[in-house]
Design a protein around this motif. Structure first.
Motif, short mmCIF file in Angstrom:
data_model
loop_
_atom_site.label_atom_id
_atom_site.label_comp_id
_atom_site.label_asym_id
_atom_site.label_seq_id
_atom_site.Cartn_x
_atom_site.Cartn_y
_atom_site.Cartn_z
N TYR A 102 1.02 -1.39 0.12
CA TYR A 102 0.05 0.17 0.18
C TYR A 102 0.72 1.66 -0.22
O TYR A 102 0.18 1.99 -0.33
CB TYR A 102 -0.73 -0.01 1.13
CG TYR A 102 -1.82 -1.25 1.19
CD1 TYR A 102 -2.32 -1.85 0.37
CD2 TYR A 102 -1.33 -2.17 2.54
CE1 TYR A 102 -3.57 -2.95 0.57
CE2 TYR A 102 -1.55 -3.55 2.54
CZ TYR A 102 -3.10 -4.21 1.76
OH TYR A 102 -3.74 -4.91 1.47
N SER A 103 1.96 0.97 0.57
CA SER A 103 2.86 2.63 1.02
C SER A 103 3.97 2.02 0.28
O SER A 103 5.09 0.82 0.85
CB SER A 103 2.79 3.05 2.17
OG SER A 103 4.16 4.20 2.02
N GLU A 136 15.32 5.78 -3.05
CA GLU A 136 14.88 5.12 -4.24
C GLU A 136 16.12 4.74 -5.57
O GLU A 136 15.70 3.64 -6.15
CB GLU A 136 13.98 6.16 -5.11
CG GLU A 136 12.29 6.09 -3.66
CD GLU A 136 11.61 6.96 -4.49
OE1 GLU A 136 10.60 6.40 -3.86
OE2 GLU A 136 11.65 8.12 -5.12
N ARG A 137 16.18 5.57 -5.54
CA ARG A 137 17.56 5.55 -6.78
C ARG A 137 18.47 4.02 -6.44
O ARG A 137 19.03 3.21 -7.23
CB ARG A 137 18.63 6.59 -6.38
CG ARG A 137 18.60 7.92 -6.86
CD ARG A 137 18.96 8.83 -7.39
NE ARG A 137 20.08 9.33 -6.33
CZ ARG A 137 19.59 10.58 -5.12
NH1 ARG A 137 18.57 10.93 -5.69
NH2 ARG A 137 20.17 10.47 -4.39
N ALA A 138 19.10 4.11 -5.43
CA ALA A 138 19.78 2.58 -4.46
C ALA A 138 18.45 1.77 -5.32
O ALA A 138 18.76 0.48 -5.80
CB ALA A 138 19.64 2.81 -3.38
N LEU A 139 17.47 1.75 -5.27
CA LEU A 139 16.65 0.46 -5.52
C LEU A 139 16.57 -0.14 -6.40
O LEU A 139 16.47 -1.34 -7.61
CB LEU A 139 14.49 0.41 -4.65
CG LEU A 139 15.44 0.20 -3.38
CD1 LEU A 139 13.66 1.07 -1.89
CD2 LEU A 139 15.30 -1.20 -3.05
N GLU A 140 16.45 1.08 -7.11
CA GLU A 140 16.14 1.69 -8.53
C GLU A 140 17.73 0.99 -9.34
O GLU A 140 17.53 -0.27 -10.44
CB GLU A 140 16.04 2.54 -9.46
CG GLU A 140 15.71 2.10 -11.20
CD GLU A 140 14.96 3.59 -11.93
OE1 GLU A 140 14.62 3.38 -13.09
OE2 GLU A 140 14.89 4.47 -10.96
N GLY A 166 16.21 -3.17 -10.94
CA GLY A 166 15.66 -2.22 -12.06
C GLY A 166 14.13 -2.40 -12.35
O GLY A 166 13.86 -2.14 -11.70
N ALA A 167 14.00 -3.07 -13.85
CA ALA A 167 12.43 -3.07 -13.65
C ALA A 167 11.94 -3.48 -13.27
O ALA A 167 10.73 -3.16 -12.89
CB ALA A 167 12.06 -3.74 -15.61
N CYS A 221 6.98 1.01 -8.21
CA CYS A 221 7.20 2.10 -8.51
C CYS A 221 5.46 2.38 -9.17
O CYS A 221 5.07 3.01 -8.47
CB CYS A 221 7.79 2.96 -8.53
SG CYS A 221 9.34 3.04 -7.73
N GLN A 222 5.28 1.82 -9.83
CA GLN A 222 3.91 1.76 -10.98
C GLN A 222 2.22 1.65 -10.49
O GLN A 222 1.58 2.59 -10.26
CB GLN A 222 3.71 1.30 -12.46
CG GLN A 222 4.75 1.81 -12.93
CD GLN A 222 4.85 3.34 -13.69
OE1 GLN A 222 3.53 3.47 -13.73
NE2 GLN A 222 5.57 4.15 -13.47
N ARG A 223 2.53 0.34 -9.52
CA ARG A 223 1.75 -0.09 -8.89
C ARG A 223 1.59 0.63 -7.41
O ARG A 223 0.39 0.41 -7.04
CB ARG A 223 1.43 -1.79 -8.44
CG ARG A 223 2.09 -2.18 -9.62
CD ARG A 223 1.86 -4.03 -9.83
NE ARG A 223 2.57 -4.18 -8.32
CZ ARG A 223 3.68 -4.41 -8.31
NH1 ARG A 223 4.74 -4.39 -9.06
NH2 ARG A 223 4.37 -5.01 -6.67
#
Length: 149
Positions: A82-83, A127-131, A135-136, A142-144
């Motif tokens: 949810y978050s 967020e940068r570290a997680l991406e 990656g995808a 993040c889209q969900r």
């Protein structure tokens, strides 16, 4: 020489102190009056449960809670459905609960300031570290799921 990095609980304690100081010395207006102010205390238990649940999800996946640590797993279950940031959300909700309990206007102003501060100091870097790590898979997450709620 090692640089001192403040961690999110320090930001929370500073924000809580600011809320109390503003209520004491610059209340401006009373928004929440008794007995409704007690509703703030009712929020504490579910918010603490949210935090414990989110921290346990990290523990179960064996990844770090430290905001400057290297993520080893992408946690998307439990509160993370949810978050994307239920721990930070929990701290913000504790500040909101405090503002409700105090009832005056100025402590409510601390909540969005705290959210902005942790977003710029911690969330964007995380967020940068997680991406970079996932990656995808992370971009799809993040889209969900929204950053806060």
């Amino acid at each position: 020489m090692k640089t001192l990095r403040l961690v999110p609980p320090v930001y929370f304690v500073l924000a809580l102190g600011l809320s109390l100081a503003l209520h004491r010395w610059l209340p401006v207006a009373q928004l929440v009056v008794p007995p409704w102010r007690w509703a703030g205390l009712l929020l504490f238990a579910p918010v603490l449960a949210l935090g414990v649940s989110a921290a346990r999800a990290f523990s179960r996946r064996g990844t770090t809670l430290h905001p400057f640590g290297q993520p080893s797993a992408l946690v998307v279950e439990g509160a993370y459905r949810y978050s994307r940031n239920p721990l930070y959300l929990g701290l913000a909700l504790l500040l909101l609960a405090t503002a409700i309990f105090l009832g005056s206007l100025t402590p409510f102003l601390v909540v969005p300031a705290f959210m902005g501060a942790v977003s710029s100091a911690f969330i964007r870097r995380e967020e940068r570290a997680l991406e970079a790590a996932f990656g995808a898979q992370y971009r799809d997450y993040c889209q969900r799921v929204r950053r806060w709620l």
